[in-house]
Design a protein around this motif. Structure first.
Motif, short mmCIF file in Angstrom:
data_model
loop_
_atom_site.label_atom_id
_atom_site.label_comp_id
_atom_site.label_asym_id
_atom_site.label_seq_id
_atom_site.Cartn_x
_atom_site.Cartn_y
_atom_site.Cartn_z
N THR A 181 0.90 -1.03 -0.05
CA THR A 181 0.03 -0.10 -0.11
C THR A 181 0.89 1.31 -0.01
O THR A 181 1.51 1.41 1.03
CB THR A 181 -0.96 -0.03 1.29
N VAL A 182 1.05 1.85 -1.10
CA VAL A 182 1.73 3.10 -1.32
C VAL A 182 1.12 4.45 -0.68
O VAL A 182 -0.23 4.54 -0.89
CB VAL A 182 2.19 3.51 -2.64
N MET A 183 1.75 5.16 0.34
CA MET A 183 0.81 6.08 1.18
C MET A 183 1.61 7.38 0.85
O MET A 183 2.84 7.51 0.29
CB MET A 183 0.85 5.55 2.60
N ASP A 184 1.35 8.42 1.70
CA ASP A 184 2.10 9.61 1.62
C ASP A 184 2.39 9.97 3.03
O ASP A 184 2.22 9.62 4.03
CB ASP A 184 0.86 10.82 1.63
N PHE A 185 3.35 11.00 2.95
CA PHE A 185 4.16 11.24 4.36
C PHE A 185 3.22 11.71 5.24
O PHE A 185 3.22 11.73 6.51
CB PHE A 185 5.39 12.05 4.02
N ALA A 186 2.02 12.42 4.57
CA ALA A 186 1.04 12.92 5.68
C ALA A 186 0.30 11.92 6.64
O ALA A 186 -0.27 12.27 7.43
CB ALA A 186 0.16 13.90 4.90
N ASP A 187 0.44 10.65 5.89
CA ASP A 187 -0.04 9.74 6.80
C ASP A 187 0.58 8.87 7.66
O ASP A 187 0.16 8.02 8.66
CB ASP A 187 -0.46 8.43 5.54
N LEU A 188 1.80 9.23 7.93
CA LEU A 188 2.61 8.81 9.00
C LEU A 188 2.68 9.85 10.20
O LEU A 188 2.84 10.82 10.55
CB LEU A 188 4.15 9.00 8.48
N ASP A 189 2.03 9.02 11.40
CA ASP A 189 1.96 9.92 12.64
C ASP A 189 3.20 10.03 13.26
O ASP A 189 4.16 9.30 13.58
CB ASP A 189 1.11 8.81 13.65
N GLY A 190 3.41 11.36 13.33
CA GLY A 190 4.65 11.91 14.03
C GLY A 190 5.77 12.09 13.10
O GLY A 190 7.03 12.69 13.41
N TRP A 191 5.67 12.28 11.73
CA TRP A 191 6.75 12.21 10.81
C TRP A 191 7.37 13.58 10.91
O TRP A 191 8.49 13.62 11.03
CB TRP A 191 6.10 12.09 9.43
N ALA A 192 6.71 14.88 11.06
CA ALA A 192 7.04 15.99 11.08
C ALA A 192 8.02 16.30 12.20
O ALA A 192 8.64 17.12 12.27
CB ALA A 192 6.07 17.09 10.83
N GLN A 193 7.71 15.61 13.45
CA GLN A 193 8.62 15.85 14.55
C GLN A 193 9.75 14.90 14.66
O GLN A 193 10.58 15.42 15.83
CB GLN A 193 7.53 15.37 15.80
N ASP A 194 10.20 14.22 13.73
CA ASP A 194 11.25 13.29 14.05
C ASP A 194 12.51 14.02 13.65
O ASP A 194 12.54 15.22 12.91
CB ASP A 194 11.22 11.92 12.94
N ASP A 195 13.65 13.57 14.10
CA ASP A 195 14.85 14.03 13.84
C ASP A 195 15.71 13.44 12.29
O ASP A 195 16.23 12.37 12.37
CB ASP A 195 15.82 13.84 14.85
#
Length: 347
Positions: free
Chosen positions: A28-42
């Motif tokens: 299942t190809v997804m978008d980065f907006a679907d990843l919980d916490g993506w923006a907060q990672d290092d």
């Protein structure tokens, strides 16, 4: 932040495929907006770990991305521009995250009254005859004595047993020097769980067993404890790992140092070694983080099975021993690969 409009149109469409003699695999190809916490990672830490091993990936698509990674300034933009997250499932077990660590033992380069338990290199006849002798035979028959196979001597047979389970570790000598040992081979026998044997013998119930519980019981009961450890026929030999400085992480499956809390062991039938993976681990201590698939393990089987490298030493060992949580894992595939999966499905 760089996004492609095409990704929004194609995200989350299921694609099915197969992996050698396994159940049907779904992508299942997804978008980065679907990843919980993506923006907060290092993302910079993940990029540094990716750079450490991507040069050893043989595929031209990955090697091209490795070249771009070397010059990437904005780590998050690099991943979002050149990759798409893909959820890979195989219809087997539910997702499971566990942890592993690098043990650190006290030892010496020679035998003393305190350091009496040898860390053995593999004898040549064990390589020629598989399976070779059992653990009990190796440790009680005298076959290993006076052959110069001792790499070092340690003070705790229980810690040595768990060093064999982990497959690598560091040994701290009395003068402060560190020696690192890595997997050097095995006797070819299957691993037999000590925890399950304790349950079978009525020592503990299944929910009570952990690495720390096993260690404590064996130390309190040295005679039956020794017999319990000998129940496991498998025996692991070691080699000195002099090419890796002691302050760096141990070697992973890609023959490069791995990174605490950024390296994950995976099943390479489903996840390419060297690929970035997004972890969403549940449990009492949730973890949402971009990691790199740089290791494997004999118990790591399945598209949603992963082992997180916690670090080195006792504290890391205690944390790793408590980790057994659900969640999900997504592989960051080169963007053209992800869209090729969609094209295959549409056709």
């Amino acid at each position: 932040m760089i996004r492609l409009a095409l990704a929004l149109c194609l995200a989350a469409l299921p694609v099915t495929g197969s992996a050698e003699d396994e159940a049907e695999v779904t992508y299942t190809v997804m978008d980065f907006a679907d990843l919980d916490g993506w923006a907060q990672d290092d993302h910079a830490s993940a990029l540094a770990a990716f750079r450490n091993t991507c040069g050893d990936m043989d595929d031209p698509d990955w090697r091209a991305l490795c070249g771009v990674a070397a010059e990437a300034g904005d780590a998050r933009a690099f991943f979002e521009l050149f990759f798409r997250p893909v959820l890979v499932t195989d219809g087997q077990e539910d997702a499971l995250f566990t942890g592993y660590f690098e043990p650190e033992l006290d030892g010496a380069p020679y035998r003393t009254e305190r350091f009496r338990y040898p860390v053995y290199a593999m004898p040549p006849e064990a390589r020629l005859s598989q399976p070779w002798l059992t653990r009990r035979d190796i440790l009680t028959s005298g076959v290993m004595r006076n052959r110069g196979l001792e790499i070092a001597w340690v003070d705790d047979p229980v810690e040595l047993f768990f060093l064999q389970i982990q497959g690598s570790g560091r040994i701290r000598f009395p003068d402060g020097r560190m020696a690192r040992v890595g997997y050097g081979g095995s006797n070819g026998h299957n691993y037999r769980s000590i925890g399950r044997e304790m349950v079978r013998r009525g020592i503990y119930n299944a929910h009570q067993v952990s690495a720390q519980v096993i260690k404590a019981w064996v130390r309190r009961n040295p005679v039956p404890g020794e017999d319990l450890l000998l129940h496991n026929d498998s025996y692991v030999f070691f080699r000195e790992v002099s090419e890796v400085p002691a302050e760096k992480g141990p070697l992973g499956a890609m023959n490069r140092s791995i990174t605490a809390m950024r390296t994950v062991a995976v099943d390479p039938r489903y996840v390419p070694l060297g690929a970035p993976v997004w972890i969403e681990k549940g449990g009492k201590a949730p973890l949402h983080r971009l990691m790199i698939a740089q290791d494997t393990g004999s118990a790591i089987k399945g598209a949603q099975r992963a082992d997180i490298f916690i670090g080195t030493g006792d504290a890391a060992g205690r944390k790793a021993g408590r980790l057994k949580d659900p969640g999900r894992m997504l592989v960051l595939m080169p963007i053209q690969r992800a869209y090729a999966l969609l094209s295959d499905w549409v056709q």
